[in-house]
Design a protein around this motif. Structure first.
Motif, PDB file in Angstrom:
ATOM      1  N   PHE A 196      80.930  25.466  69.891  1.00 61.59           N
ATOM      2  CA  PHE A 196      81.927  24.488  69.460  1.00 61.59           C
ATOM      3  C   PHE A 196      83.039  24.342  70.482  1.00 61.59           C
ATOM      4  N   GLN A 252      71.084  20.952  66.202  1.00 60.99           N
ATOM      5  CA  GLN A 252      71.889  21.172  64.998  1.00 60.99           C
ATOM      6  C   GLN A 252      73.296  21.605  65.370  1.00 60.99           C
ATOM      7  N   SER A 253      73.434  22.403  66.436  1.00 61.33           N
ATOM      8  CA  SER A 253      74.736  22.882  66.872  1.00 61.33           C
ATOM      9  C   SER A 253      75.652  21.726  67.269  1.00 61.33           C
ATOM     10  N   ARG A 254      75.109  20.780  68.018  1.00 62.63           N
ATOM     11  CA  ARG A 254      75.908  19.633  68.447  1.00 62.63           C
ATOM     12  C   ARG A 254      76.296  18.768  67.249  1.00 62.63           C
ATOM     13  N   TYR A 255      75.353  18.552  66.353  1.00 59.30           N
ATOM     14  CA  TYR A 255      75.650  17.732  65.186  1.00 59.30           C
ATOM     15  C   TYR A 255      76.728  18.381  64.317  1.00 59.30           C
ATOM     16  N   ASP A 256      76.631  19.700  64.134  1.00 61.69           N
ATOM     17  CA  ASP A 256      77.636  20.408  63.346  1.00 61.69           C
ATOM     18  C   ASP A 256      79.025  20.270  63.967  1.00 61.69           C
ATOM     19  N   SER A 257      79.093  20.302  65.289  1.00 63.34           N
ATOM     20  CA  SER A 257      80.379  20.126  65.972  1.00 63.34           C
ATOM     21  C   SER A 257      80.924  18.720  65.748  1.00 63.34           C
ATOM     22  N   TYR A 258      80.036  17.730  65.778  1.00 72.23           N
ATOM     23  CA  TYR A 258      80.463  16.346  65.508  1.00 72.23           C
ATOM     24  C   TYR A 258      81.087  16.247  64.122  1.00 72.23           C
ATOM     25  N   VAL A 259      80.453  16.853  63.126  1.00 74.33           N
ATOM     26  CA  VAL A 259      80.972  16.796  61.757  1.00 74.33           C
ATOM     27  C   VAL A 259      82.344  17.463  61.682  1.00 74.33           C
ATOM     28  N   ARG A 260      82.505  18.607  62.323  1.00 78.88           N
ATOM     29  CA  ARG A 260      83.797  19.306  62.306  1.00 78.88           C
ATOM     30  C   ARG A 260      84.892  18.466  62.966  1.00 78.88           C
ATOM     31  N   ARG A 303      70.882  11.008  62.332  1.00 80.58           N
ATOM     32  CA  ARG A 303      70.352  12.090  61.513  1.00 80.58           C
ATOM     33  C   ARG A 303      68.824  12.171  61.610  1.00 80.58           C
TER      34      ARG A 303
END
Length: 293
Positions: A91, A271-279, A261
């Motif tokens: 992140f 998944q790591s990059r997508y999770d960072s986008y959401v945060r 998605r």
């Protein structure tokens, strides 16, 4: 050859690289009047006053600038990471990647300490995203020449969480400079900050690197917050799918028919990059429209 570039700012003095060498300067008082302060990396017009002292008269137009650290005209951000003490949270890299894209900077991810841990997972995340990733070892020299070639002809800023070996890599690139290296706390898993000011070092061939005082100074809270609707464009791995969602205003969160998605489910986005986008999206959504940019 770059001329008249501020390479160091210290105690109210600016050290300007000119065709004839380094000139110690003070800035004209009008910079204080209009709220503009010269920064390391600025291209300037300077002169010698009647007392033989250097003086900065004008700042040339900037490509970009950062508040913390205080630098300007950066072509490339080099993020030094590691998968061993201390382990870099992806992140942190994603935060800087968004800052880099928003400032029109190239981002290079260097995974250091490969002599201890290859950091394959970190490499895979950012290679899949489309960034240049260089496994390096300040101890063995692995990857250092590749890094040197990648930053040739650019002004690059090095950053990364403390203790990952940023100063050690700079010392390999810049033999003789002897940037202080801090020890890593085994208990806390982080290093002590060793850089006390921002300075631009020459590698020759029109190449400069900026050492910055610790990752804490590269603080996203000190940056202009990117509007949540624009954040998607600063994730380069999202770009092939933007505009292909069912809804034109898709936020890529829970909407049906979201192309981003779908790419995530296919493994085309990590998944790591997508999770960072959401945060980061949630962080941006907390700000009112008049607080943004």
């Amino acid at each position: 050859m770059r001329e008249n570039v501020i390479i160091k700012a210290l105690s109210g003095f600016y050290y300007v690289q000119t065709a004839d060498g380094v000139l110690e300067c003070k800035a004209r008082g009008r910079f204080r009047m209009d709220g503009t302060s010269p920064l390391v990396g600025d291209k300037v017009q300077c002169s010698i006053d009647a007392h033989g002292k250097g003086r900065i008269d004008k700042l040339e137009e900037r490509k970009n600038f950062f508040i913390r650290p205080s630098v300007a005209n950066i072509d490339c951000l080099v993020f030094i990471a590691a998968n061993t003490n201390p382990v870099t949270d992806p992140f942190l890299i994603d935060r800087v990647s968004v800052i880099a894209e928003d400032a029109d900077c190239e981002l290079i991810v260097c995974v250091n300490k490969t002599d201890i841990d290859e950091g394959k997972e970190l490499c895979n995340i950012f290679e899949l995203a489309g960034y240049k990733v260089i496994p390096v070892s300040a101890k063995t020299g692995e990857g250092v020449e590749e890094l040197r070639n990648e930053i040739k002809g650019k002004i690059s800023a090095f950053t990364g969480n403390s203790g990952v070996g940023k100063s050690s890599i700079l010392n390999v690139l810049l033999p003789g400079v002897n940037i202080p290296v801090g020890e890593v706390s085994e208990k806390l898993g982080r290093g002590r900050h060793t850089t006390r000011h921002v300075e631009l070092y020459s590698l020759g061939e029109d190449t400069y690197v900026v050492d910055t005082p610790g990752f804490a100074s590269f603080d996203i809270e000190m940056m202009n917050v990117i509007p949540k609707e624009e954040l998607q464009y600063d994730f380069i791995d999202f770009r092939p799918y933007i505009g292909k969602c069912r809804f034109n205003n898709c936020a890529h969160l829970k909407e049906p028919g979201c192309a981003v998605r779908e790419a995530l489910e296919k493994g085309e986005i990590s998944q790591s990059r997508y999770d960072s986008y959401v945060r980061l999206y949630e962080l941006s959504a907390q700000h009112k429209s008049w607080e943004l940019k």
